[in-house]
Design an enzyme around this catalytic site. Structure first.
Site, PDB file in Angstrom:
ATOM      1  N   ASP A   1      35.615  47.582  34.661  1.00 20.76           N
ATOM      2  CA  ASP A   1      37.060  47.352  34.690  1.00 20.76           C
ATOM      3  C   ASP A   1      37.508  46.370  33.615  1.00 20.76           C
ATOM      4  O   ASP A   1      38.701  46.080  33.511  1.00 20.76           O
ATOM      5  CB  ASP A   1      37.521  46.882  36.068  1.00 20.76           C
ATOM      6  CG  ASP A   1      36.588  45.862  36.691  1.00 20.76           C
ATOM      7  OD1 ASP A   1      35.657  45.415  35.992  1.00 20.76           O
ATOM      8  OD2 ASP A   1      36.772  45.512  37.857  1.00 20.76           O
TER       9      ASP A   1
ATOM     10  N   HIS B   1      31.939  41.546  45.719  1.00 18.87           N
ATOM     11  CA  HIS B   1      32.880  40.708  46.460  1.00 18.87           C
ATOM     12  C   HIS B   1      32.448  40.487  47.913  1.00 18.87           C
ATOM     13  O   HIS B   1      33.002  39.607  48.584  1.00 18.87           O
ATOM     14  CB  HIS B   1      34.276  41.335  46.452  1.00 18.87           C
ATOM     15  CG  HIS B   1      34.948  41.311  45.116  1.00 18.87           C
ATOM     16  ND1 HIS B   1      35.059  40.166  44.365  1.00 18.87           N
ATOM     17  CD2 HIS B   1      35.534  42.302  44.389  1.00 18.87           C
ATOM     18  CE1 HIS B   1      35.701  40.448  43.231  1.00 18.87           C
ATOM     19  NE2 HIS B   1      35.981  41.732  43.222  1.00 18.87           N
TER      20      HIS B   1
ATOM     21  N   HIS C   1      36.369  40.969  37.458  1.00 13.07           N
ATOM     22  CA  HIS C   1      36.648  40.072  38.575  1.00 13.07           C
ATOM     23  C   HIS C   1      35.398  39.263  38.922  1.00 13.07           C
ATOM     24  O   HIS C   1      34.282  39.772  38.836  1.00 13.07           O
ATOM     25  CB  HIS C   1      37.097  40.865  39.806  1.00 13.07           C
ATOM     26  CG  HIS C   1      38.283  41.747  39.570  1.00 13.07           C
ATOM     27  ND1 HIS C   1      38.153  43.086  39.272  1.00 13.07           N
ATOM     28  CD2 HIS C   1      39.603  41.478  39.573  1.00 13.07           C
ATOM     29  CE1 HIS C   1      39.354  43.610  39.108  1.00 13.07           C
ATOM     30  NE2 HIS C   1      40.248  42.659  39.270  1.00 13.07           N
TER      31      HIS C   1
ATOM     32  N   ASP D   1      31.640  42.351  35.449  1.00 10.09           N
ATOM     33  CA  ASP D   1      32.864  42.891  36.032  1.00 10.09           C
ATOM     34  C   ASP D   1      34.017  41.945  35.715  1.00 10.09           C
ATOM     35  O   ASP D   1      33.841  40.727  35.656  1.00 10.09           O
ATOM     36  CB  ASP D   1      32.699  43.030  37.545  1.00 10.09           C
ATOM     37  CG  ASP D   1      33.831  43.800  38.201  1.00 10.09           C
ATOM     38  OD1 ASP D   1      33.623  44.973  38.529  1.00 10.09           O
ATOM     39  OD2 ASP D   1      34.919  43.217  38.391  1.00 10.09           O
TER      40      ASP D   1
END
Length: 603
Positions: A447, A320, A358, A356
Site C-alpha cells: 500500500d 495490526h 501503516h 507496509d
C-alpha cells in the site's frame, strides 16, 4: 494492513479493541446484548439501559419524517423529496478522496424548499474496480488510480482461473490440484522458492452489500495469482506447500486465549465486525488459520533447508493484530506466528522488516520486550495522525529490549523509492548486519505503492524489488515474504511479481549506488539515527558523516530557491533602485536596521 478505518461509525458505548460487532442481515437495527466481547441478537431480550441496545432511534426518526411528509392519500410530498433526515452520515475514505457532493451539506443552509418544482439532480457514483474508490463522473477515469469505469481487466487483463465460480466447478478444482501436485513433486526443493496459497482464503469477504467494495477483498489474491500465472512463475517456477489450519496451541504464544476464541466464534455468524473496518464472515476464522498456518510452515521449510526462500500469498493480513485485539483488517498476526515457528525450528534471532505504509502496531506490541526478534518498520506517521497513530521514532522497545524496535516514520505522503532505499542503506542494513539474524521476514504491504488509495505514496515495483534484493543478502538468503496490505490491484500484482522474481534469483534492473533522498526523507533518517545510535554502535559514524553533509545539502537547495526568486522578481537594478527597494532587501536578506546604536541584519 494492515489500513485505515474504512468507515468510522458513531457507535454508542462501542468499539473496544477486542470487541466484535454482529451485523443484522436486514436493514433495520435490532437490539443486541454483549456476551464475551461479541454482540448477539437475542430473541426475547428484556429492556436494558445499555446504549448499545437503543440503536433503532434512526429508524424511528425516519418513520416520523415519512409520516410528516405524507398527505392524506398516502403519497409522498414532492416539496420534501429532497430533504435529508437529520442524522450523522457515516464517514468513509471514499467520501474523503472523492469529495462527494452534498456530504457536508447543512439542512439549515439548504434553499431547496424555495424551489419546489426544481428537479433534484442525483450524481451518479461508481466504485473503481481497481482501487474501490468512489467516483462521481461517468466519463472520466478514476480520480485515484486512473482506471476507467468500463475497464474489465479482472476478467480479461487478469484472466484468473480463481474466479468465484471456480468453487462450484469440479473440473476447475481438479485442474488446480494437478498443477499444485506437479509443482510439489519437484525433487530439488532446497534451491526453490516456495509459495503458500489456498483458495479457501478467497471466501473471507464482507457480507454487507455497499455501493463500494471493501479495500481488503478477495480480488487482491486473484490479481496477484493471475499475474504470477501469466508470467509463468506460479505454477511453474515455484513450488507449493500444502495448506493447513494452525492450531490453537501454536497461536497462544502470540495471542491471548480470549482473542483466539473471539475469532473462532465468527464461524458461527453470517457477518460480524471486530472494529468498524475489520469484518468477518463464517469463513474468516478458517481463512485466518490457513494464513497463519501457511506462514508458520513456510518459515519451518526455509529454516530446515527444504526451501531457499518463500512468499506467503495469504489473507486476511496480520501486522495490526495484537495480543488481545483484531484491527486494521487483521485477525491473526501472520508474521509473529512465522517468527516463533522459525525459532522453534532452530533460529535464535529473527529480523522482521515491515514496509507496509501503516505501522505494524500489533507486531511491535508482541515483540517489544523480546531481544531475540528485531522489528524494523518504515511507515507513514505524520506525527501520529496517520493510521494507526503508533510507530514514532522514540518507540524503541521496553523492559531491557530497547533498540529492538526501530521505527522510521515518514512525515508526509508521497514518499518514493529514493527515500526508502536511502533509509535501507543508512538504517535498516547497518542495524540488521550488527544484529545478524538467522532468518529475515518481510511484512510486505504494497500500500506504499504508486496509485494506492490508502497509502498515497510513490514506491514502484522496481523499488520493492531493490529492497528485497538488499535483504536477500542477510541470513544466508533465508528470506520469507508475507503479504500484508495493498489495495490497488494493478500495483500489488506488479509489485508482488517483481519481488518474487528477486526471490527466484533475478536481479533488479536499476542501481542504487547514488540515491538522493527528499528533504523530508533525509530529516526522518537523521532523527532515527540520532535515537538508534544509542543502541547500535554501527550507526554513530553514519550519523556523523551525514551530519557533516547536512549543511551542504541545504546550501545547494537554498541556491536553487534563490535562483527561482531572482527569476520571479525581475532585474536587480529595477528592484534595487526603484520604489520596491525595501521588498528587495527583505527577500534577499540584505536589509540592515539600526536599533539603539547597533546594527541588526534582517534575514
Amino acid at each position: 494492513m494492515d489500513s485505515e478505518a474504512v468507515r468510522i461509525r458513531c457507535l454508542k458505548n462501542g468499539g473496544t479493541e477486542g470487541g466484535l460487532y454482529k451485523q443484522s442481515e436486514q436493514v433495520q437495527c435490532q437490539s443486541s446484548r454483549c456476551l464475551n466481547g461479541i454482540r448477539r441478537s437475542p430473541e426475547n431480550e428484556e429492556n436494558s439501559t445499555d446504549p448499545c441496545l437503543n440503536e433503532n432511534w434512526m429508524e424511528q426518526e425516519e418513520c416520523e419524517i415519512l409520516s410528516r411528509n405524507t398527505d392524506r392519500n398516502g403519497s409522498f410530498r414532492r416539496d420534501h423529496a429532497s430533504k435529508k433526515p437529520r442524522h450523522q452520515k457515516d464517514l468513509t475514505f471514499q467520501d474523503i478522496y472523492s469529495q462527494q457532493e452534498g456530504y457536508f451539506d447543512d439542512d439549515d443552509d439548504s434553499d431547496s424548499d424555495w424551489e419546489p418544482l426544481q428537479k433534484h439532480v442525483v450524481s451518479k457514483k461508481w466504485a473503481c474496480t481497481n482501487c474501490t474508490m468512489v467516483n462521481l463522473d461517468d466519463d472520466l477515469p478514476c480520480d485515484i488510480c486512473g482506471e476507467y469505469k468500463e475497464s474489465e481487466f479482472l476478467r480479461h487483463g487478469f484472466a484468473s482461473r480463481l474466479a468465484p465460480e471456480a468453487f462450484n466447478s469440479h473440473v476447475e478444482t481438479e485442474r488446480i490440484d494437478r498443477l499444485k501436485d506437479s509443482a510439489t513433486q519437484k525433487s530439488d526443493w532446497g534451491n526453490c522458492t516456495a509459495i503458500g496459497f489456498d483458495e479457501r482464503m478467497l471466501l473471507h469477504s464482507e457480507v454487507e452489500m455497499k455501493s463500494h467494495p471493501h479495500p481488503e477483498r478477495p480480488d487482491r489474491l486473484r490479481a496477484i495469482a493471475a499475474s504470477l500465472a501469466t508470467a509463468g512463475i506460479f505454477p511453474g517456477r515455484c513450488i507449493s506447500i500444502p495448506a493447513r489450519e494452525i492450531s490453537q496451541e501454536e497461536l497462544q504464544p502470540v495471542h491471548s486465549l480470549e482473542h483466539i476464541e473471539a475469532v473462532d466464534l465468527t464461524s458461527r455468524m453470517l457477518s460480524s465486525y471486530f472494529t468498524p473496518d475489520t469484518y468477518a464472515n463464517e469463513h474468516s476464522a478458517c481463512a485466518a488459520r490457513l494464513a497463519a498456518g501457511l506462514c508458520a510452515d513456510l518459515a519451518t521449510e526455509i529454516m530446515t533447508g527444504n526451501a531457499k526462500n518463500g512468499f506467503a500469498l495469504v489473507r486476511p493480513p496480520g501486522h495490526h493484530a495484537g495480543v488481545r485485539q483484531a484491527m486494521g483488517f487483521c485477525l491473526h498476526n501472520n508474521a509473529a506466528v512465522a517468527a516463533l515457528a522459525a525459532q522453534s525450528s532452530g533460529a535464535k534471532k529473527v529480523l522482521i522488516v515491515d514496509w507496509d505504509v501503516h505501522h505494524g502496531n500489533g507486531t511491535q506490541e508482541i515483540f517489544e520486550a523480546n531481544k531475540s526478534v528485531l522489528y524494523i518498520s518504515l511507515h507513514r506517521h505524520e506525527g501520529g495522525k496517520f493510521y494507526p497513530g503508533t510507530g514514532a521514532a522514540d518507540e524503541v522497545g521496553i523492559m531491557g529490549a530497547e533498540g529492538y524496535s526501530v521505527n522510521i516514520p515518514w512525515k508526509c505522503g508521497g514518499v518514493g523509492d529514493n527515500d526508502y532505499l536511502y533509509a535501507f542503506q543508512h538504517i535498516v542494513l547497518p542495524i540488521a548486519l550488527e544484529f545478524s539474524p538467522d532468518i529475515t521476514i518481510i511484512s510486505a504491504g504494497f500500500d506504499a505503492a504508486r496509485g494506492d488509495p490508502l497509502g498515497c505514496c510513490d514506491v514502484t515495483p522496481s523499488g520493492f524489488a531493490q529492497m528485497t534484493n538488499l535483504l536477500s543478502a542477510l541470513s544466508s538468503g533465508k528470506l520469507l515474504v508475507i503479504l500484508e496490505g495493498g489495495y490497488n490491484l494493478r500495483s500489488i500484482s506488479s509489485s508482488a511479481t517483481a519481488v518474487i522474481k528477486v526471490l527466484l534469483g533475478e536481479t533488479p534492473g536499476c542501481e542504487v549506488d547514488h540515491v538522493e533522498p527528499s528533504k523530508v526523507g533525509l530529516q526522518t533518517v537523521m532523527e532515527v539515527l540520532e535515537i538508534q545510535m544509542n543502541f547500535w554502535s554501527t550507526l554513530k559514524p553514519t550519523f556523523a558523516r551525514l551530519q557533516s553533509q547536512w549543511s551542504s545539502y541545504f546550501l545547494k537547495n537554498r541556491k536553487k530557491i534563490d535562483k527561482k526568486k531572482r527569476r520571479l522578481v525581475g532585474p536587480k537594478w529595477w528592484w534595487l533602485c526603484g520604489r520596491k527597494r525595501l521588498l528587495y532587501h527583505l527577500l534577499y536578506g540584505k536589509l540592515r536596521v539600526r536599533a539603539k546604536g547597533r546594527t541588526i541584519a534582517c534575514c
